[in-house]
Design a protein around this motif. Structure first.
Motif, PDB file in Angstrom:
ATOM      1  N   LYS A  10       0.836  -1.210   0.000  1.00  0.00           N
ATOM      2  CA  LYS A  10       0.000   0.000   0.000  1.00  0.00           C
ATOM      3  C   LYS A  10       0.867   1.255   0.000  1.00  0.00           C
ATOM      4  CE  LYS A  10      -4.129  -1.757   2.351  1.00  0.00           C
ATOM      5  NZ  LYS A  10      -4.983  -1.584   3.547  1.00  0.00           N
ATOM      6  N   LYS A  11       1.921   1.231   0.810  1.00  0.00           N
ATOM      7  CA  LYS A  11       2.818   2.378   0.897  1.00  0.00           C
ATOM      8  C   LYS A  11       3.548   2.591  -0.429  1.00  0.00           C
ATOM      9  CE  LYS A  11       6.700   4.204   3.510  1.00  0.00           C
ATOM     10  NZ  LYS A  11       7.762   3.942   4.455  1.00  0.00           N
ATOM     11  N   GLN A  12       4.018   1.499  -1.046  1.00  0.00           N
ATOM     12  CA  GLN A  12       4.722   1.618  -2.329  1.00  0.00           C
ATOM     13  C   GLN A  12       3.819   2.218  -3.401  1.00  0.00           C
ATOM     14  OE1 GLN A  12       5.901  -2.487  -2.757  1.00  0.00           O
ATOM     15  NE2 GLN A  12       7.964  -2.082  -1.999  1.00  0.00           N
ATOM     16  N   LEU A  13       2.584   1.751  -3.464  1.00  0.00           N
ATOM     17  CA  LEU A  13       1.660   2.287  -4.461  1.00  0.00           C
ATOM     18  C   LEU A  13       1.383   3.766  -4.195  1.00  0.00           C
ATOM     19  CD1 LEU A  13      -0.108   1.902  -6.934  1.00  0.00           C
ATOM     20  CD2 LEU A  13      -1.903   0.989  -5.430  1.00  0.00           C
ATOM     21  N   ALA A  14       1.213   4.134  -2.937  1.00  0.00           N
ATOM     22  CA  ALA A  14       0.984   5.544  -2.590  1.00  0.00           C
ATOM     23  C   ALA A  14       2.171   6.404  -3.016  1.00  0.00           C
ATOM     24  CB  ALA A  14       0.717   5.683  -1.095  1.00  0.00           C
ATOM     25  N   GLU A  15       3.387   5.890  -2.841  1.00  0.00           N
ATOM     26  CA  GLU A  15       4.579   6.635  -3.237  1.00  0.00           C
ATOM     27  C   GLU A  15       4.655   6.814  -4.752  1.00  0.00           C
ATOM     28  OE1 GLU A  15       7.695   4.360  -1.387  1.00  0.00           O
ATOM     29  OE2 GLU A  15       7.339   5.286   0.577  1.00  0.00           O
ATOM     30  N   MET A  32      -4.451   1.937  -2.925  1.00  0.00           N
ATOM     31  CA  MET A  32      -5.187   0.680  -2.852  1.00  0.00           C
ATOM     32  C   MET A  32      -6.518   0.999  -2.189  1.00  0.00           C
ATOM     33  SD  MET A  32      -4.007  -3.075  -1.450  1.00  0.00           S
ATOM     34  CE  MET A  32      -2.529  -3.038  -2.440  1.00  0.00           C
ATOM     35  N   LYS A  33      -7.593   0.912  -2.964  1.00  0.00           N
ATOM     36  CA  LYS A  33      -8.922   1.294  -2.483  1.00  0.00           C
ATOM     37  C   LYS A  33      -9.586   0.197  -1.662  1.00  0.00           C
ATOM     38  CE  LYS A  33     -10.429   4.836  -3.801  1.00  0.00           C
ATOM     39  NZ  LYS A  33     -10.310   6.137  -3.153  1.00  0.00           N
ATOM     40  N   ALA A  34      -9.301  -1.072  -1.983  1.00  0.00           N
ATOM     41  CA  ALA A  34      -9.918  -2.193  -1.259  1.00  0.00           C
ATOM     42  C   ALA A  34      -9.026  -3.418  -1.411  1.00  0.00           C
ATOM     43  CB  ALA A  34     -11.317  -2.485  -1.803  1.00  0.00           C
ATOM     44  N   PHE A  35      -9.092  -4.297  -0.434  1.00  0.00           N
ATOM     45  CA  PHE A  35      -8.328  -5.542  -0.452  1.00  0.00           C
ATOM     46  C   PHE A  35      -9.197  -6.637   0.141  1.00  0.00           C
ATOM     47  CE2 PHE A  35      -5.720  -8.727   1.584  1.00  0.00           C
ATOM     48  CZ  PHE A  35      -4.827  -9.053   0.584  1.00  0.00           C
ATOM     49  N   TYR A  36      -9.197  -7.806  -0.504  1.00  0.00           N
ATOM     50  CA  TYR A  36     -10.014  -8.925  -0.044  1.00  0.00           C
ATOM     51  C   TYR A  36      -9.209 -10.217  -0.058  1.00  0.00           C
ATOM     52  CZ  TYR A  36     -13.735  -5.673  -1.252  1.00  0.00           C
ATOM     53  OH  TYR A  36     -14.533  -4.552  -1.344  1.00  0.00           O
ATOM     54  N   LEU A  37      -9.334 -11.005   0.970  1.00  0.00           N
ATOM     55  CA  LEU A  37      -8.902 -12.397   0.963  1.00  0.00           C
ATOM     56  C   LEU A  37     -10.047 -13.154   0.317  1.00  0.00           C
ATOM     57  CD1 LEU A  37      -6.871 -14.599   1.959  1.00  0.00           C
ATOM     58  CD2 LEU A  37      -8.305 -14.759   4.008  1.00  0.00           C
ATOM     59  N   THR A  38      -9.756 -13.993  -0.662  1.00  0.00           N
ATOM     60  CA  THR A  38     -10.832 -14.650  -1.403  1.00  0.00           C
ATOM     61  C   THR A  38     -10.658 -16.162  -1.409  1.00  0.00           C
ATOM     62  OG1 THR A  38      -9.634 -14.324  -3.492  1.00  0.00           O
ATOM     63  CG2 THR A  38     -11.266 -12.662  -2.897  1.00  0.00           C
ATOM     64  N   MET A  39     -11.740 -16.842  -1.707  1.00  0.00           N
ATOM     65  CA  MET A  39     -11.741 -18.290  -1.851  1.00  0.00           C
ATOM     66  C   MET A  39     -12.017 -18.598  -3.315  1.00  0.00           C
ATOM     67  SD  MET A  39     -13.929 -19.130   1.615  1.00  0.00           S
ATOM     68  CE  MET A  39     -14.628 -20.584   0.932  1.00  0.00           C
ATOM     69  N   GLY A  40     -11.346 -19.593  -3.847  1.00  0.00           N
ATOM     70  CA  GLY A  40     -11.553 -19.938  -5.248  1.00  0.00           C
ATOM     71  C   GLY A  40     -10.253 -19.877  -6.004  1.00  0.00           C
ATOM     72  N   GLU A  41     -10.303 -19.456  -7.254  1.00  0.00           N
ATOM     73  CA  GLU A  41      -9.136 -19.458  -8.128  1.00  0.00           C
ATOM     74  C   GLU A  41      -8.031 -18.510  -7.657  1.00  0.00           C
ATOM     75  OE1 GLU A  41      -8.042 -18.864 -12.855  1.00  0.00           O
ATOM     76  OE2 GLU A  41     -10.128 -18.928 -12.238  1.00  0.00           O
ATOM     77  N   ASP A  97      -1.271   3.570 -16.830  1.00  0.00           N
ATOM     78  CA  ASP A  97      -0.948   2.155 -17.006  1.00  0.00           C
ATOM     79  C   ASP A  97       0.498   1.840 -16.626  1.00  0.00           C
ATOM     80  OD1 ASP A  97      -3.539   1.804 -17.944  1.00  0.00           O
ATOM     81  OD2 ASP A  97      -2.953   1.640 -20.050  1.00  0.00           O
ATOM     82  N   ALA A  98       1.415   2.763 -16.891  1.00  0.00           N
ATOM     83  CA  ALA A  98       2.819   2.517 -16.578  1.00  0.00           C
ATOM     84  C   ALA A  98       3.025   2.356 -15.074  1.00  0.00           C
ATOM     85  CB  ALA A  98       3.693   3.650 -17.122  1.00  0.00           C
ATOM     86  N   VAL A  99       2.355   3.170 -14.283  1.00  0.00           N
ATOM     87  CA  VAL A  99       2.457   3.052 -12.829  1.00  0.00           C
ATOM     88  C   VAL A  99       1.853   1.726 -12.372  1.00  0.00           C
ATOM     89  CG1 VAL A  99       1.655   3.999 -10.611  1.00  0.00           C
ATOM     90  CG2 VAL A  99       2.562   5.524 -12.375  1.00  0.00           C
ATOM     91  N   ALA A 100       0.714   1.351 -12.925  1.00  0.00           N
ATOM     92  CA  ALA A 100       0.085   0.080 -12.559  1.00  0.00           C
ATOM     93  C   ALA A 100       0.991  -1.094 -12.915  1.00  0.00           C
ATOM     94  CB  ALA A 100      -1.272  -0.057 -13.247  1.00  0.00           C
ATOM     95  N   ALA A 101       1.616  -1.037 -14.080  1.00  0.00           N
ATOM     96  CA  ALA A 101       2.518  -2.106 -14.503  1.00  0.00           C
ATOM     97  C   ALA A 101       3.740  -2.175 -13.598  1.00  0.00           C
ATOM     98  CB  ALA A 101       2.940  -1.894 -15.955  1.00  0.00           C
ATOM     99  N   MET A 156       4.832  -5.350 -11.258  1.00  0.00           N
ATOM    100  CA  MET A 156       6.156  -5.970 -11.364  1.00  0.00           C
ATOM    101  C   MET A 156       6.900  -5.916 -10.041  1.00  0.00           C
ATOM    102  SD  MET A 156       7.535  -5.040 -15.161  1.00  0.00           S
ATOM    103  CE  MET A 156       6.706  -3.489 -15.498  1.00  0.00           C
ATOM    104  N   GLN A 157       6.745  -4.811  -9.332  1.00  0.00           N
ATOM    105  CA  GLN A 157       7.395  -4.678  -8.025  1.00  0.00           C
ATOM    106  C   GLN A 157       6.854  -5.728  -7.057  1.00  0.00           C
ATOM    107  OE1 GLN A 157       7.167  -0.680  -6.502  1.00  0.00           O
ATOM    108  NE2 GLN A 157       9.079  -0.912  -5.393  1.00  0.00           N
ATOM    109  N   LEU A 158       5.543  -5.963  -7.090  1.00  0.00           N
ATOM    110  CA  LEU A 158       4.965  -7.009  -6.242  1.00  0.00           C
ATOM    111  C   LEU A 158       5.559  -8.370  -6.589  1.00  0.00           C
ATOM    112  CD1 LEU A 158       1.135  -6.204  -6.098  1.00  0.00           C
ATOM    113  CD2 LEU A 158       2.825  -5.919  -4.277  1.00  0.00           C
ATOM    114  N   GLY A 159       5.637  -8.660  -7.880  1.00  0.00           N
ATOM    115  CA  GLY A 159       6.180  -9.934  -8.329  1.00  0.00           C
ATOM    116  C   GLY A 159       7.634 -10.129  -7.949  1.00  0.00           C
ATOM    117  N   MET A 160       8.398  -9.054  -7.959  1.00  0.00           N
ATOM    118  CA  MET A 160       9.818  -9.135  -7.613  1.00  0.00           C
ATOM    119  C   MET A 160      10.029  -9.576  -6.165  1.00  0.00           C
ATOM    120  SD  MET A 160      11.214  -5.734  -9.604  1.00  0.00           S
ATOM    121  CE  MET A 160      12.687  -5.629  -8.605  1.00  0.00           C
ATOM    122  N   GLY A 161       9.024  -9.340  -5.317  1.00  0.00           N
ATOM    123  CA  GLY A 161       9.120  -9.761  -3.923  1.00  0.00           C
ATOM    124  C   GLY A 161       9.088 -11.273  -3.766  1.00  0.00           C
TER     125      GLY A 161
END
Length: 97
Positions: free
Chosen positions: A29-34, A39-48, A60-64, A68-73
């Motif tokens: 959340k902090k990284q996205l804010a920077e 992040m407007k909402a977050f849910y733990l989900t069941m299923g796929e 789109d560039a910021v979203a991408a 990618m930053q999340l994936g790098m973790g």
């Protein structure tokens, strides 16, 4: 701001350290804010998917970059969907022949 729906799954490493997941969420959340987003909402989900996040980003560039930053973790894999609000949906449909 543009809205994005992020569909997230834990990797094996992410599941093994699931107790650290709340602090990783806070960091994300902090990284996205920077980057100028939110992040407007977050849910733990069941299923796929294990989790779903509703995010806003300036473009789109910021979203991408955020995805990618999340994936790098190494703890999650993501799929990102660009979301059009109802008003934009109606405008798009109105332009169809």
């Amino acid at each position: 701001m543009t809205t994005y729906i992020m569909l997230l799954n834990w990797t094996d490493a992410g599941v093994k350290s699931v107790h650290d997941s709340p602090s990783r969420l806070d960091t994300a959340k902090k990284q996205l804010a920077e980057m100028g987003g939110e992040m407007k909402a977050f849910y733990l989900t069941m299923g796929e998917y294990d989790m779903v996040a509703v995010c806003e980003a300036p473009d789109d560039a910021v979203a991408a970059r955020f995805a990618m930053q999340l994936g790098m973790g190494g703890n999650v894999r993501s799929r990102t969907l660009k979301a059009f609000p109802e008003g934009a949906y109606r405008e798009i449909i109105a332009t169809l022949a």
